[in-house]
Design an enzyme around this catalytic site. Structure first.
Site, mmCIF file in Angstrom:
data_model
loop_
_atom_site.group_PDB
_atom_site.id
_atom_site.type_symbol
_atom_site.label_atom_id
_atom_site.label_comp_id
_atom_site.label_asym_id
_atom_site.label_seq_id
_atom_site.Cartn_x
_atom_site.Cartn_y
_atom_site.Cartn_z
ATOM 1 C CG ASN A 10 0.221 -2.689 -0.846
ATOM 2 O OD1 ASN A 10 1.280 -3.338 -0.851
ATOM 3 N ND2 ASN A 10 -0.090 -1.830 -1.801
ATOM 4 C CE LYS A 12 1.134 1.424 -0.659
ATOM 5 N NZ LYS A 12 0.750 2.782 -0.974
ATOM 6 C CG HIS A 96 -0.985 -0.028 -5.766
ATOM 7 N ND1 HIS A 96 -0.353 1.198 -5.781
ATOM 8 C CD2 HIS A 96 -1.586 -0.120 -4.551
ATOM 9 C CE1 HIS A 96 -0.563 1.798 -4.624
ATOM 10 N NE2 HIS A 96 -1.303 1.026 -3.859
ATOM 11 C CD GLU A 98 2.286 3.071 -4.237
ATOM 12 O OE1 GLU A 98 2.696 1.915 -4.026
ATOM 13 O OE2 GLU A 98 1.744 3.777 -3.357
ATOM 14 C CD GLU A 166 -5.452 1.376 -3.002
ATOM 15 O OE1 GLU A 166 -5.348 1.185 -1.788
ATOM 16 O OE2 GLU A 166 -4.528 1.200 -3.795
ATOM 17 N N GLY A 172 -0.942 7.575 0.751
ATOM 18 C CA GLY A 172 0.297 7.962 1.421
ATOM 19 C C GLY A 172 0.401 9.451 1.714
ATOM 20 C CB SER A 212 -4.646 8.574 4.081
ATOM 21 O OG SER A 212 -3.550 9.020 3.316
#
Ligand SMILES: O=C[C@H](O)COP(=O)(O)O
Length: 254
Positions: A10, A12, A96, A98, A166, A172, A212
């Site tokens: 991904n 992003k 996701h 985010e 996730e 991240g 990560s």
């Protein structure tokens, strides 16, 4: 039933045209296990989908990072599932964290998106995961089960769904879930699918881990029985993505 190892990259909201070409060149030149062993998908931003599709090796596939919840129309700034199909993009990432946190996408909205994308013929990487606060309060399973239920309520056929666990606290941050933490949640999710969807769906649905993952920690994570692959963020922009793809052989040899 065997679940083929799955690795998604991904990207992003990253990259220029030149940088994207460089990443594609790196993955195109890499020697990786065959398509029988690992399914690889890369997910560039919308504006680079066609470019990446035109340059990418034929054994890897392209995913969009989102799509609109229903048929396109007067929805400024959105990209519809129909448009992705028209471009020949086979996969889409939905839900996701985010987007859930920054754009307030609810469980129900994500469930609707997954169902609509599937109905248009797309394959879906559906993301779920708890925050640090939720984990520390002991509600990890309640949270991920509710996120999965919102999808299961709308989806009858799971053949084209990959579930990406996730944990938000691992995304991240460099703070990866331990193999035991990942295995525990993946195993519980598979039990949830068994009890709430079907034994067949529980056995065949790939549950991949994201947060990560890098070229070093991937091997031990890949060795966990219920970890069927990865959704990789930061490391998918780097050459170590190839090492992560190669971790599929850990599973094959297990
Ligand atoms: O979709 C990928 C995840 O958000 C993981 O991102 P990360 O590998 O940079 O932690």
């Amino acid at each position: 039933m065997g679940r083929k190892f799955f690795v998604g990259g991904n990207w992003k909201c990253n990259g220029t045209g030149e940088e994207v070409k460089k990443i594609v060149t790196t993955v195109n030149e890499a020697e990786v296990p065959s398509e029988d062993v690992v399914e690889v998908v890369v997910s560039p931003p919308f504006v680079f989908l066609s470019l990446v599709k035109s340059l990418l090796r034929s054994d890897f596939h392209v995913a969009a990072q989102n799509c609109w919840v229903r048929k396109g129309g007067a929805f400024t700034g959105e990209v519809s599932a129909e448009m992705l199909v028209n471009l020949g993009i086979p996969w889409v990432i939905l839900g996701h964290s985010e987007r859930r946190s920054l754009l307030n996408e609810s469980n129900e909205f994500v469930g609707d998106k997954v169902a609509y994308a599937l109905s248009q013929g797309l394959k879906v990487i559906a993301c779920i995961g708890e925050t640090l606060e939720q984990r520390e309060s002991g509600s990890t399973m309640t949270v991920v089960a509710a996120q999965t239920k919102a999808i299961a309520d709308k989806v009858l056929n799971w053949a084209n769904v990959v579930l990406a666990y996730e944990p938000v606290w691992a995304i991240g941050t460099g703070k990866v879930a331990t193999p035991a933490q990942a295995q525990e949640v993946h195993c519980e999710l598979r039990k949830w699918l068994h009890e709430n969807v079907s034994a067949e769906v529980a056995a065949s649905t790939r549950i991949i881990y994201g947060g990560s993952v890098n070229g070093v920690n991937c091997k031990e994570l890949a060795a966990q029985p219920d970890v069927d692959g990865f959704l990789v963020g930061g490391a998918s922009l780097k050459p170590e993505f190839i090492d992560i793809i190669k971790s599929a052989t850990v599973k094959k040899n297990a």
